[in-house]
Design an enzyme around this catalytic site. Structure first.
Site, PDB file in Angstrom:
ATOM      1  NE  ARG A   1      -1.948  -1.637   3.307  1.00  0.00           N
ATOM      2  CZ  ARG A   1      -2.173  -1.017   4.234  1.00  0.00           C
ATOM      3  NH1 ARG A   1      -3.731  -0.350   4.524  1.00  0.00           N
ATOM      4  NH2 ARG A   1      -1.941  -1.697   5.284  1.00  0.00           N
TER       5      ARG A   1
ATOM      6  CG  ASN B   1      -3.855  -4.703   3.056  1.00  0.00           C
ATOM      7  OD1 ASN B   1      -3.285  -4.656   2.026  1.00  0.00           O
ATOM      8  ND2 ASN B   1      -3.936  -4.669   4.074  1.00  0.00           N
TER       9      ASN B   1
END
Length: 91
Positions: free
Chosen positions: A17, A35
């Site tokens: 990320r 996620n």
């Protein structure tokens, strides 16, 4: 043109990320990353097509600790895309 990108493989717990935020900002894209419960990473991005395609190509590799198995894309026309690019909580 907003696009949803799903990245599958070993992509959680490897800095994916944060890496995606860095890549998207470098390319001048708007959107977000998070996620998903199934172990994948979801990205919604918006910007010029050339930069979008560049981002998707980068996602094939990801950060050095990742092992990307599959990257899929789909239009995200109904998605509200924020200005800038942000990391969101897991969903």
């Amino acid at each position: 043109m907003a696009m949803r990108v799903i990245i599958e493989g070993r992509v959680q717990g490897v800095g994916y990320r944060a890496w995606a935020v860095e890549q998207a900002r470098m390319l001048g894209l708007k959107g977000w990353v998070r996620n998903l419960l199934d172990g994948s990473v979801e990205v919604v991005i918006d910007g010029p097509i050339k930069q979008l395609m560049g981002f998707v190509a980068y996602c094939q590799d990801g950060p050095s600790a990742a092992h990307v198995r599959r990257v899929s894309t789909a239009p995200a026309a109904d998605e509200v895309v924020p200005e800038g690019f942000e990391q969101r909580p897991s969903a």
